[in-house]
Design an enzyme around this catalytic site. Structure first.
Site, PDB file in Angstrom:
ATOM      1  N   ASP A   1       0.837  -1.196   0.000  1.00  0.00           N
ATOM      2  CA  ASP A   1       0.000   0.000   0.000  1.00  0.00           C
ATOM      3  C   ASP A   1       0.878   1.255   0.000  1.00  0.00           C
ATOM      4  OD1 ASP A   1      -2.123   1.761   0.278  1.00  0.00           O
ATOM      5  OD2 ASP A   1      -3.157   0.508   1.733  1.00  0.00           O
ATOM      6  N   ASP A   2       0.776   2.050  -1.062  1.00  0.00           N
ATOM      7  CA  ASP A   2       1.500   3.331  -1.150  1.00  0.00           C
ATOM      8  C   ASP A   2       3.016   3.156  -1.217  1.00  0.00           C
ATOM      9  OD1 ASP A   2      -1.032   4.367  -0.917  1.00  0.00           O
ATOM     10  OD2 ASP A   2      -0.754   5.205   1.081  1.00  0.00           O
TER      11      ASP A   2
ATOM     12  N   CYS B   1      -6.031   4.082  -4.327  1.00  0.00           N
ATOM     13  CA  CYS B   1      -6.107   2.667  -3.969  1.00  0.00           C
ATOM     14  C   CYS B   1      -7.329   1.927  -4.500  1.00  0.00           C
ATOM     15  CB  CYS B   1      -5.987   2.496  -2.457  1.00  0.00           C
ATOM     16  SG  CYS B   1      -7.048   3.578  -1.497  1.00  0.00           S
TER      17      CYS B   1
ATOM     18  N   ARG C   1      -7.109  -1.244  -7.064  1.00  0.00           N
ATOM     19  CA  ARG C   1      -7.481  -2.588  -6.621  1.00  0.00           C
ATOM     20  C   ARG C   1      -8.617  -3.147  -7.475  1.00  0.00           C
ATOM     21  NH1 ARG C   1      -5.166  -3.129  -1.234  1.00  0.00           N
ATOM     22  NH2 ARG C   1      -3.893  -1.261  -1.013  1.00  0.00           N
TER      23      ARG C   1
ATOM     24  N   LYS D   1      -6.294  -5.506   3.246  1.00  0.00           N
ATOM     25  CA  LYS D   1      -7.121  -4.355   2.866  1.00  0.00           C
ATOM     26  C   LYS D   1      -7.971  -4.675   1.635  1.00  0.00           C
ATOM     27  CE  LYS D   1      -6.623   0.385   1.203  1.00  0.00           C
ATOM     28  NZ  LYS D   1      -5.732   1.558   1.109  1.00  0.00           N
TER      29      LYS D   1
ATOM     30  N   HIS E   1     -11.244  -2.335   0.737  1.00  0.00           N
ATOM     31  CA  HIS E   1     -11.590  -0.960   0.337  1.00  0.00           C
ATOM     32  C   HIS E   1     -12.362  -0.897  -0.974  1.00  0.00           C
ATOM     33  CE1 HIS E   1     -10.358   3.531  -0.051  1.00  0.00           C
ATOM     34  NE2 HIS E   1     -11.435   3.381   0.708  1.00  0.00           N
TER      35      HIS E   1
ATOM     36  N   HIS F   1       0.896   2.442   4.200  1.00  0.00           N
ATOM     37  CA  HIS F   1      -0.151   3.461   4.327  1.00  0.00           C
ATOM     38  C   HIS F   1      -0.077   4.103   5.703  1.00  0.00           C
ATOM     39  CE1 HIS F   1      -4.185   5.220   4.393  1.00  0.00           C
ATOM     40  NE2 HIS F   1      -4.269   4.989   3.095  1.00  0.00           N
TER      41      HIS F   1
ATOM     42  N   ASP G   1      -0.279  -0.477  -5.001  1.00  0.00           N
ATOM     43  CA  ASP G   1      -1.509   0.042  -5.602  1.00  0.00           C
ATOM     44  C   ASP G   1      -1.312   1.402  -6.262  1.00  0.00           C
ATOM     45  OD1 ASP G   1      -1.143   1.330  -3.166  1.00  0.00           O
ATOM     46  OD2 ASP G   1      -3.212   1.094  -2.493  1.00  0.00           O
ATOM     47  N   ASN G   2      -0.395   2.203  -5.752  1.00  0.00           N
ATOM     48  CA  ASN G   2      -0.148   3.538  -6.306  1.00  0.00           C
ATOM     49  C   ASN G   2       1.147   4.066  -5.709  1.00  0.00           C
ATOM     50  OD1 ASN G   2      -2.928   3.978  -4.340  1.00  0.00           O
ATOM     51  ND2 ASN G   2      -1.001   4.798  -3.610  1.00  0.00           N
TER      52      ASN G   2
ATOM     53  N   LYS H   1       1.303   9.955  -5.005  1.00  0.00           N
ATOM     54  CA  LYS H   1      -0.081   9.462  -4.936  1.00  0.00           C
ATOM     55  C   LYS H   1      -1.066  10.618  -5.098  1.00  0.00           C
ATOM     56  CE  LYS H   1      -3.174   7.287  -1.490  1.00  0.00           C
ATOM     57  NZ  LYS H   1      -3.202   6.677  -0.142  1.00  0.00           N
TER      58      LYS H   1
END
Length: 594
Positions: A45-46, A83, A87, A145, A147, A237, A343-344, A397
């Site tokens: 994540d991130d 995100c 995803r 996660k 989301h 994150h 994800d990003n 991001k």
């Protein structure tokens, strides 16, 4: 007689055995059907393009690096800038607007709510990788996660996963069941569609792996079926948090500040062949503070934040290593395809200056002290300057700059050649690639991505033709890639919404805008972008839209909805007090005039 009868029985038994063996033995010149691969998709994540060790980062990530060394390491892989859209695309092979997750709910303006593509649900007809694989005979698991919605029909159990334990928020605390921003009242975790709670000794990366192992161990009746495991980590994150035994490995590493870090990361990526050797890094955005302009205390805080950041990456890698060791102990690792990505780009948010956020921190007990940064109860973020340094490209991001879209991708496993992949690949390519490798039909709905399978086997230099355009849009941040070029638009407050053109092959730093020099190319690529936007139902944002301001507004509205009775009570008390004051003033006036 008995001897003859015994010989007959023995002959019959041998004949039956030969027949049985023959049924499972290929005839001469024939081969058995290849065993279908297991699939493990790991989403960080991130994580910025150069955060992992294999990409030049300081964090110790030996398990991920080992996958990169024996598999395909991508240098030009792109995701979306946020995100949920990423995803949704990764799990469906479809553009984010077609899935229903055009953006994230936290920044969604009211004018767009409920519109097609902006429902913040996986919309009817959208089919996930898990659903397709399960129909093809795979057992499917998800931890971490999600989301992608938590209403009825939104959770993994409704989208192809046999077992799941997931967080539906954009993030949460890594040490306990606790919300990380005032938009959320709680951190909502769900197991197989039902609200669930975390153990007392919880740490996110450890738990995500533990739960996955638990599901696989418990599924003994289907142990002979191939599996799909989706592990979606919270690292890195916000709030960035890590045990001391990991974060303390990086004492003093980031003391030189974010300008030094950015230059080092850029140089390392060039040395590794991940960026062109002659490419220049872009100038820092005017809003970024020089390291020398902040106080010594702030420098210590931001340097320690990066130490925690690296420690959290190392902790994630450690637990990924535990999962790989588990698969090895079961004899499953050799026939498993591993996908590792982000994800990003890196998270730039710094909510601390906002007075509402500081009040929320005080009420919830979050602290930001250098002495216990990363521990339970600490709130850690690396800020926009460090985020841009770890992105090793323009911005981060939330944006369609290279810092927001250009992320790591590693694929390793059976029939994946050891190679550096310099061909462009996109997040929607993951699902069709894995379906082809699994031998599962890529039936309706049609996907936007291309299978990378022949590219992974080193049988072709590219998965799509070089001039096939790739469009991206999230909350007004837009880009179109075609051939060597990228057309990109950054709305306020970080940009002016003008379209800029870069030769992204030689200028990944986005330093030289070619729009004025090549207006015909701009017009042609803009036409491609508009066709992409029309085809996928991209909506124009309302005038004056600012995603950070929208988060603040949406958070306040959530707070009013959540605590309306408190505000109503305050209002009633206020009216009573006002009525009392008016009554008192009138009484005093009457006395004076009497």
């Amino acid at each position: 007689m008995k001897s003859a009868r015994a010989k007959n029985w023995l002959s019959l038994a041998l004949t039956c055995l030969a027949i049985a063996l023959g049924a499972h033995t290929p005839a001469q010149g024939q081969t058995t059907a290849p065993q279908r691969p297991n699939i493990v998709v790991i989403v960080a994540d991130d994580v910025g393009f150069t955060d992992l060790g294999a990409y030049g980062g300081e964090a110790r990530t030996p398990n991920i690096d080992a996958l990169a060394q024996r598999g395909a390491q991508f240098s030009r892989y792109y995701s979306s800038p946020l995100c949920s859209p990423s995803r949704a695309m990764l799990l469906t092979g479809m553009d984010n607007h077609r899935t229903g997750h055009s953006t994230i709910i936290e920044v969604l303006p009211p004018e767009m709510r409920g519109r097609p593509g902006y429902t913040m649900h996986l919309e009817p007809g959208v089919v996930t990788l898990a659903e397709r694989l399960r129909r093809g005979g795979y057992r499917t698991y998800a931890t971490g996660k999600w989301h992608l919605g938590h209403g009825e029909g939104d959770l993994p159990n409704s989208h192809g996963f046999d077992q799941s334990f997931v967080l539906d928020a954009s993030g949460a605390d890594n040490w306990e069941e606790r919300a990380y921003m005032p938009y959320y009242a709680t951190a909502d975790w769900f197991e197989n569609g039902e609200r669930a709670h975390l153990p007392a000794n919880f740490y996110s990366s450890e738990f995500i792996v533990d739960r996955m192992i638990h599901y696989m161990d418990a599924d003994t009746q289907r142990a002979n079926q191939p599996f799909f495991a989706y592990l979606a980590f919270q690292a890195v994150h916000i709030p960035v948090q890590a045990p001391a035994e990991y974060r303390d490995h990086y004492r003093g590493v980031y003391a030189g500040g974010w300008e030094q870090l950015r230059a080092q990361r850029w140089r390392r990526a060039q040395e590794l062949g991940l960026l062109p050797a002659t490419a220049q890094i872009d100038a820092p955005h005017p809003s970024f503070r020089p390291w020398a302009s902040i106080s010594g205390d702030e420098q210590a805080l931001y340097a320690r934040s990066m130490e925690v950041h690296a420690g959290m990456l190392e902790a994630m890698d450690h637990h990924i290593g535990r999962f790989i060791a588990y698969l090895q102990s079961r004899g499953l690792a050799e026939n498993t395809i591993f996908v590792v990505t982000s994800d990003n780009g890196p998270e730039p948010s710094n909510p601390i200056p906002d007075p509402d956020f500081r009040r929320w921190m005080m009420l919830t007990g979050y602290t930001r002290r250098v002495e216990d940064l990363g521990e339970r109860g600490s709130f850690v973020m690396i800020g926009p300057e460090n985020a841009n340094a770890t992105a090793t490209g323009s911005l981060f991001k939330f944006t369609a700059g290279e810092g927001g879209l250009h992320v790591p991708l590693i694929i390793a496993g059976p029939n994946v050649a050891q190679q550096r992949v310099n061909a462009r690949a996109f997040v929607t390519d993951i699902t069709p690639t894995l379906l082809e490798r699994a031998g599962v039909p890529a039936d309706a709905p049609a996907m936007d991505g291309y299978s990378l399978s022949t590219l992974l086997a080193d049988q072709t230099p590219d998965a799509r033709g070089p001039l096939i355009p790739i469009g991206v849009e999230v909350s007004g941040h837009s880009a179109l890639y075609r051939g060597d070029y990228k057309l990109v638009r950054t709305p306020p407050p970080l940009g002016d919404s003008g379209w800029r053109l870069y030769n992204i092959t030689v200028d990944p730093g986005e330093t030289t805008d070619l729009a004025a020099q090549q207006p015909d190319l701009v017009s042609s690529m803009l036409a491609d972008y508009q066709a992409y936007a029309q085809r996928n139902g991209v909506l124009e944002l309302p005038p004056g839209y600012d995603p950070q301001a929208q988060v603040v507004h949406n958070t306040r509205m959530k707070t009013y909805q959540r605590y309306w009775w408190i505000f109503a009570g305050i209002g009633v008390i206020g009216l009573l007090l006002l009525g009392g004051v008016i009554w008192l003033v009138r009484r005093l006036i009457r006395r004076r005039t009497a």
